[in-house]
Design a protein around this motif. Structure first.
Motif, short mmCIF file in Angstrom:
data_model
loop_
_atom_site.label_atom_id
_atom_site.label_comp_id
_atom_site.label_asym_id
_atom_site.label_seq_id
_atom_site.Cartn_x
_atom_site.Cartn_y
_atom_site.Cartn_z
N ASP A 123 4.62 0.18 2.56
CA ASP A 123 3.23 -0.91 1.95
C ASP A 123 3.79 -2.31 1.52
O ASP A 123 4.97 -2.61 1.57
CB ASP A 123 2.89 0.00 0.71
CG ASP A 123 1.26 -0.14 0.88
OD1 ASP A 123 0.45 0.82 0.41
OD2 ASP A 123 0.78 -1.10 1.15
N TRP A 175 -4.83 -2.73 -5.08
CA TRP A 175 -5.23 -1.31 -5.20
C TRP A 175 -5.40 -0.95 -6.63
O TRP A 175 -6.15 -0.43 -7.03
CB TRP A 175 -4.38 -0.52 -4.42
CG TRP A 175 -4.75 0.89 -4.02
CD1 TRP A 175 -5.52 1.20 -2.91
CD2 TRP A 175 -4.51 2.12 -4.65
NE1 TRP A 175 -5.64 2.51 -2.83
CE2 TRP A 175 -4.99 3.07 -3.89
CE3 TRP A 175 -3.87 2.43 -5.76
CZ2 TRP A 175 -5.10 4.44 -4.42
CZ3 TRP A 175 -3.76 3.59 -6.23
CH2 TRP A 175 -4.37 4.70 -5.44
N THR A 201 -1.02 2.60 -0.41
CA THR A 201 -2.74 2.12 -0.38
C THR A 201 -3.28 2.49 0.80
O THR A 201 -4.56 2.73 0.91
CB THR A 201 -2.46 0.56 -0.48
OG1 THR A 201 -2.13 -0.03 0.66
CG2 THR A 201 -2.15 0.18 -1.73
N TRP A 202 -2.60 2.96 2.14
CA TRP A 202 -3.15 3.25 3.09
C TRP A 202 -3.64 4.81 3.34
O TRP A 202 -4.00 5.33 4.35
CB TRP A 202 -2.65 2.69 4.52
CG TRP A 202 -1.10 2.91 4.45
CD1 TRP A 202 -0.23 2.14 4.19
CD2 TRP A 202 -0.16 4.45 4.64
NE1 TRP A 202 1.17 2.59 4.25
CE2 TRP A 202 1.05 3.99 4.63
CE3 TRP A 202 -0.76 5.68 4.92
CZ2 TRP A 202 1.91 4.93 4.89
CZ3 TRP A 202 0.35 6.65 5.10
CH2 TRP A 202 1.36 6.23 5.09
N GLU A 246 2.51 -0.87 7.03
CA GLU A 246 2.68 -2.31 6.78
C GLU A 246 4.35 -2.65 6.73
O GLU A 246 4.79 -1.69 6.33
CB GLU A 246 1.96 -2.76 5.72
CG GLU A 246 0.37 -2.30 5.93
CD GLU A 246 -0.35 -3.11 6.67
OE1 GLU A 246 -1.39 -2.78 6.92
OE2 GLU A 246 0.23 -4.39 7.27
N LYS A 294 -1.09 -5.67 -1.60
CA LYS A 294 -2.22 -4.83 -1.29
C LYS A 294 -2.04 -3.80 -2.58
O LYS A 294 -3.05 -3.30 -3.09
CB LYS A 294 -1.87 -4.15 -0.13
CG LYS A 294 -2.00 -4.76 1.17
CD LYS A 294 -2.28 -3.89 2.42
CE LYS A 294 -3.05 -4.58 3.63
NZ LYS A 294 -1.77 -4.63 4.66
#
Lengths: 220, 203
Positions: free
Chosen positions: A150, A158, A118-119, B28, A154
């Motif tokens: 991840d 997304w 997601t980043w 993360e 999140k």
């Protein structure tokens, strides 16, 4: 001109210097410049110290050639050693909690494995392409997304926004990423019906290129 | 000229000291609620059985660090897995530790990662093919350069002390002698020609 560059590239590759057409053009351009400088030195030989001129040329010319060729390559665009080999097996759990997916059981039709997170900004545009192609190839090819480094929360958020058309698997501890030699996201692997990797995309996939790699495998 | 060389040398030294770029996009921690992944290549498929004994404790940590120093962090710019704090590097280090604990040696572990990532995952290029140049060129250049310097110094020495004819003024190797003194032409022929021209111009 194009044909000459192609044959030059082929000749240089067999001689031990692997280059493509752009590389062949670089070598040709460099050759012209070097010959020009040699001619200039000879023309001005009365007023110049030829030892310094040619000595400097002999030192600088190989360096310029090597740098000129090397800087044309993106060091992250690496040929994967896995192409042509059996895809490393994994057993990963989908983020929606359904049964774990084992890659080696996905034989019989081509499989697309897409590593993303997601980043990762470029993954957004790519996702739409993958969803569209996945829907189009429904029943003819399987798609799996592997999300690494991840968090489930999140990823859920997304996917709610971006839509989903195929299972998204969570790669815990980046183990699948290491097994596949992932240098960054996104990366996409095309696997044929026998479990052999036929192609690796580094960076976001484009629909046309994806179909080009996938279409010949359908029915394998 | 000397200042220029000094500047270049200092610049080169400064450049060599500059730390490699910091790595990694924001990452993360993986979710704890997912079932553990089993990816993997059974190492014995790729690299056979461990070459050495299983390691534990301090030896394990040391060897892990040593091998990690030879692996490139795949998401960084020139950092080793040992030095990088990127999550990919930490995951790789965990895998290295796992393999070291089983007893695999350095070359086996490097081959293990090379099978997935390609030769680029090694921080030091292998000593074969074109890469031989990378290793050999600096040594060659040093030897050739030193040889050149030595020869130049010897040649300069010979020019300053000609073997015969001490009739020539000791200043024959230096530029223009003062005009009134030299009525007899100096032993150096080149200088004689030059001197003649200067005198004619100054007439």
């Amino acid at each position: 001109m194009g044909a000459m560059l192609t044959s030059l590239a082929a000749a240089l590759t067999t001689a031990g210097l692997p280059v493509d057409e752009a590389g062949a053009a670089t070598v040709l351009g460099w050759l012209v410049v070097v010959l020009g400088l040699v001619a200039l030195g000879l023309a001005l030989r009365r007023t110049m110290n030829l030892k310094i001129w040619f000595g400097g040329l002999a030192l600088a010319a190989p360096l310029v050639l090597v740098l000129g060729l090397a800087f044309q390559n993106d060091p992250h665009q690496i040929d994967s050693p896995l192409v042509g080999k059996t895809a490393p097996d994994f057993t990963l759990s989908p983020i929606d909690g359904s049964a774990p997916v084992r890659l080696s059981e996905q034989r019989g039709m081509p499989t697309v494995v897409n590593f993303w997170a997601t980043w990762c900004e470029p993954c957004k545009a790519e996702h739409r392409t993958l969803v569209a192609v996945a829907r189009r190839m429904e029943g003819k090819a399987r798609f799996f997304g592997v999300v690494y480094q991840d968090e489930v929360a999140k990823i859920d958020a997304w996917l709610d926004k971006m839509g989903s058309a195929y299972p998204q698997l969570l790669d815990v501890g980046s183990k699948a990423a290491i097994a596949y030699g992932v240098y960054g996201v996104p990366e996409t692997y095309i696997i044929d019906g026998n479990g052999v990797i036929t192609y690796k995309f580094t960076g976001p996939v484009e629909a046309g290129a994806l179909m080009q790699q996938l279409a010949p495998l359908v029915g394998s | 000229m000397r200042l220029l060389l000094l500047a270049v040398a200092l610049g080169g030294a400064a450049f060599a000291q500059a730390p490699a770029e910091a790595p990694a996009p924001p990452v993360e921690a993986p979710a704890a609620d997912a079932a553990p992944a089993r990816a993997a290549i059974d190492p014995s498929d790729l690299i056979g059985s461990p070459a050495g004994p299983p390691l534990t404790g301090a030896a394990l940590k040391e060897q892990t660090h040593a091998v990690s120093k030879l692996l490139r962090c795949p998401v960084c710019q020139g950092l080793s897995v040992a030095d990088s704090r990127a999550e990919s590097a930490l995951a790789m280090k965990a895998e290295v530790e796992d393999l070291v604990a089983q007893g695999y040696d350095t070359e086996q572990i490097l081959l293990y990662f090379e099978a997935s990532y390609g030769e680029f995952i090694r921080l030091e290029p292998k000593f074969e093919g074109v890469n031989v140049l990378v290793w050999a060129a600096p040594v060659l250049l040093l030897v050739v350069g030193a040889g050149w310097v030595l020869l130049s110094v010897r040649a300069a020495g010979r020019r300053a002390n000609p073997g015969s004819g001490s009739a020539a003024a000791p200043t024959s190797a230096n530029p223009v002698p003062t005009a009134p003194k030299a009525d007899a032409p100096p032993a150096d022929a080149e200088l004689a020609t030059y001197l003649r021209r200067v005198r004619e111009e100054n007439k």
